[in-house]
Design an enzyme around this catalytic site. Structure first.
Site, short mmCIF file in Angstrom:
data_model
loop_
_atom_site.label_atom_id
_atom_site.label_comp_id
_atom_site.label_asym_id
_atom_site.label_seq_id
_atom_site.Cartn_x
_atom_site.Cartn_y
_atom_site.Cartn_z
N ASP A 5 37.20 26.04 40.63
CA ASP A 5 38.19 25.06 41.05
C ASP A 5 37.45 23.76 41.32
OD1 ASP A 5 40.22 26.91 40.90
OD2 ASP A 5 40.18 27.40 43.03
N ASP A 28 51.11 30.61 38.97
CA ASP A 28 50.81 30.80 40.40
C ASP A 28 52.05 31.47 41.00
OD1 ASP A 28 48.39 29.53 40.08
OD2 ASP A 28 49.16 27.57 40.68
#
Length: 272
Positions: free
Chosen positions: A11, A130
């Protein structure tokens, strides 16, 4: 037996790797190019870069990171975050990415999946999902008619798709969305459990198995990896094709090779 893949996830925020829990409380975890080289040497099958701030002015940072990584690492690289158009696909692929991951833009403009897969090939298009459990208080609720409801250890729930880095619920059922993206031409699903993210308590196997069962696409399980048993469970019980992990690798709790050796002991085919 198809070989299962181990995929470190980086990330990236403002050019640095960060890691949090349940999508918040971010900590610095290092330089993306250096970490990529380490994971490449440890035997990672692929890498995923997610530009988690991904605002317009940060776009040049991720392109630079992708270029520098692609020059030094020779395993497939998937890049996602803030990609909204076919032109964005083209720029990131030219920088050295092999696949592009889209989430918010896929939900907002599903035809982007179709357009990109027709231009670049389905193998280039990864739809990231997600997903969060939405627990039910009233099973008779009229709003549940188009939802796939599951009985879990914590009660009945359905799985909701979130966008904008997990900040906004869509009301979309994850199973139905997975079927739709397959029909539109996605080549793979990157499936992240927001509930499990960063907890190291294991992947959400109910979620992973339900998506695997309802599509023919390869599923990358993401969120919750704390040890090799969790990865074995994702492959055996969750029916995932690949497992994504971050914290346990970034903070040197184990190496990719350590994970693979343990996984192989469970009669699961991995590339050593």
């Amino acid at each position: 037996m198809l070989t299962k893949r181990i995929i470190p996830c980086l990330d990236i925020k403002e050019g640095r790797v960060v890691k949090g829990t349940n999508f918040v409380e971010l900590r610095d975890a290092g330089d993306p190019v250096e970490l990529s080289k380490i994971y490449n040497e440890q035997g990672a099958d692929e890498l995923v870069f997610l530009d988690i701030t991904a605002s317009f002015e940060k776009r040049d940072i991720i392109i630079d990171v992708v270029k520098r990584t692609a020059e030094q690492v020779f395993i497939p690289l998937t890049v996602g975050g803030g990609i909204k158009t076919v032109d964005d696909f083209r720029k990131i692929l030219r920088a050295g990415a092999d696949k592009i991951s889209i989430n918010t833009s896929a939900v907002k403009t599903p035809e982007l999946i179709k357009e990109a897969s027709e231009i670049f090939g389905t193998q280039c298009v990864v739809v990231a999902m997600d997903v969060k459990r939405n627990y039910i208080t009233d099973i008779q609720d009229e709003n549940l008619k188009d939802k796939n409801v599951f009985e879990t250890e914590l009660g009945s729930c359905w799985f909701e798709v979130y966008i904008y880095g997990g900040r906004e619920g869509t009301g979309i059922d994850a199973i139905e969305w997975a079927k739709k993206v397959e029909n539109l031409g996605a080549g793979e699903i990157l499936l992240t459990s927001m509930d499990a993210d960063g907890t190291k308590d294991g992947y959400d196997l109910v979620l992973t198995k339900s998506i695997s069962k309802n599509t023919n696409l390869p599923i990358i399980a993401s969120g919750g990896c704390g040890n090799s048993k969790h990865v074995v469970d994702a492959f055996k019980d969750g029916k995932a094709d690949a497992a994504l992990m971050a914290s346990i690798l970034h903070y040197r709790e184990c190496t990719v090779n350590d994970l693979k050796k343990e996984i192989e002991k469970n009669n699961i085919s991995v590339r050593l």
